[in-house]
Design an enzyme around this catalytic site. Sequence first.
Site, PDB file in Angstrom:
ATOM      1  N   GLU A  40      -6.505   4.324   8.391  1.00  0.00           N
ATOM      2  CA  GLU A  40      -6.371   5.752   8.122  1.00  0.00           C
ATOM      3  C   GLU A  40      -7.648   6.323   7.527  1.00  0.00           C
ATOM      4  OE1 GLU A  40      -1.629   5.043   7.575  1.00  0.00           O
ATOM      5  OE2 GLU A  40      -2.858   5.401   5.797  1.00  0.00           O
ATOM      6  N   HIS A  96      -9.246   0.824   5.496  1.00  0.00           N
ATOM      7  CA  HIS A  96      -7.933   1.003   6.117  1.00  0.00           C
ATOM      8  C   HIS A  96      -8.077   1.908   7.329  1.00  0.00           C
ATOM      9  CE1 HIS A  96      -3.756   2.298   6.670  1.00  0.00           C
ATOM     10  NE2 HIS A  96      -3.405   1.216   5.992  1.00  0.00           N
ATOM     11  N   ASN A 116       0.862  -1.183   0.000  1.00  0.00           N
ATOM     12  CA  ASN A 116       0.000   0.000   0.000  1.00  0.00           C
ATOM     13  C   ASN A 116       0.896   1.231   0.000  1.00  0.00           C
ATOM     14  OD1 ASN A 116      -1.910   1.993   0.414  1.00  0.00           O
ATOM     15  ND2 ASN A 116      -2.298   1.471   2.554  1.00  0.00           N
ATOM     16  N   GLU A 168      -4.632  -5.161  10.747  1.00  0.00           N
ATOM     17  CA  GLU A 168      -3.564  -4.185  10.945  1.00  0.00           C
ATOM     18  C   GLU A 168      -3.806  -3.452  12.259  1.00  0.00           C
ATOM     19  OE1 GLU A 168      -3.910  -1.338   7.699  1.00  0.00           O
ATOM     20  OE2 GLU A 168      -5.877  -0.809   8.463  1.00  0.00           O
ATOM     21  N   GLY A 192       3.338   2.029  10.907  1.00  0.00           N
ATOM     22  CA  GLY A 192       4.310   3.087  10.744  1.00  0.00           C
ATOM     23  C   GLY A 192       5.073   3.455  11.999  1.00  0.00           C
ATOM     24  N   SER A 231       3.871  -2.362  10.260  1.00  0.00           N
ATOM     25  CA  SER A 231       5.332  -2.353  10.361  1.00  0.00           C
ATOM     26  C   SER A 231       5.957  -3.669   9.916  1.00  0.00           C
ATOM     27  CB  SER A 231       5.767  -2.002  11.797  1.00  0.00           C
ATOM     28  OG  SER A 231       5.410  -0.681  12.126  1.00  0.00           O
ATOM     29  N   LYS A 253       0.008   4.270  -0.184  1.00  0.00           N
ATOM     30  CA  LYS A 253      -0.643   5.409   0.475  1.00  0.00           C
ATOM     31  C   LYS A 253      -0.483   6.664  -0.398  1.00  0.00           C
ATOM     32  CE  LYS A 253      -0.030   3.165   4.913  1.00  0.00           C
ATOM     33  NZ  LYS A 253       0.214   3.329   6.355  1.00  0.00           N
TER      34      LYS A 253
END
Length: 252
Positions: free
Chosen positions: A102, A100, A12, A170, A176, A214, A14
């Site tokens: 985010e 996702h 991904n 996730e 991250g 990660s 992003k």
Amino acid sequence: MSKSVTPLIAGNWKMNGLARESAAELTALVERMKAVAPAACDVLICPPATLVREMATLAEGSGVAIGGQDCHANESGAHTGDISAEMLKDAGATYCLVGHSERRTDHGESNDTVKAKAEAALRAGLIAVVCVGETLDEREQGRTLDVIAEQVTHSLPSGATAANTVVAYEPVWAIGTGKTPTPADVAEVHAHIRSTLAGKADASDAMRILYGGSVKGSNAAELMALENVNGGLVGGASLKAADFWPIVETGL
């Protein structure tokens, strides 16, 4: 990683990538994939929407699939700035991420919204990658399994099968940050997802469950070796072919 299920290693990108640099990285990945054909795993790159058509053209016939990072629930309409699943399909995508963390966090997307988008992906003939995951607060409160079960139950599209739907776990607090759950934690959540899928989706035993958060070359082999982990959803480490390839190799 179950050998009875073809692994999926997904990248991904992003909101990263411009045409020239991204084309070079994808070309490097494509060349490596062609060298190992036929591959024992599926590989997916989800670039920004501006690059989907170009990346799909570059990847054609290579074994690298291209996907969207999000889609609108509607096929068309007055939705300025949005992109439909049909548009992604038309541009050459074969997958689409939905839900996702985010998107759930930054855009307030609910399980119902994610489900509608997943159903839009299926409507357009795309494979939906439905993302689920708990926050740090939810984990510290001991609510991880409840949160994951609720998200899986209410975010999966109607008519979900192993052929048209993938689940990606996730943990939000690991994305991250360089932090990852212990292998035992990952195995526990993936087993819980598998049991939640039973009765919810056709061929649930064969539905791929990816781990994301990660993932990098140094920990991929250990994570991908866990039962019920059928691949990975990779963020930053997917931007460079040299970083992504060691992760892909865990599925080959």
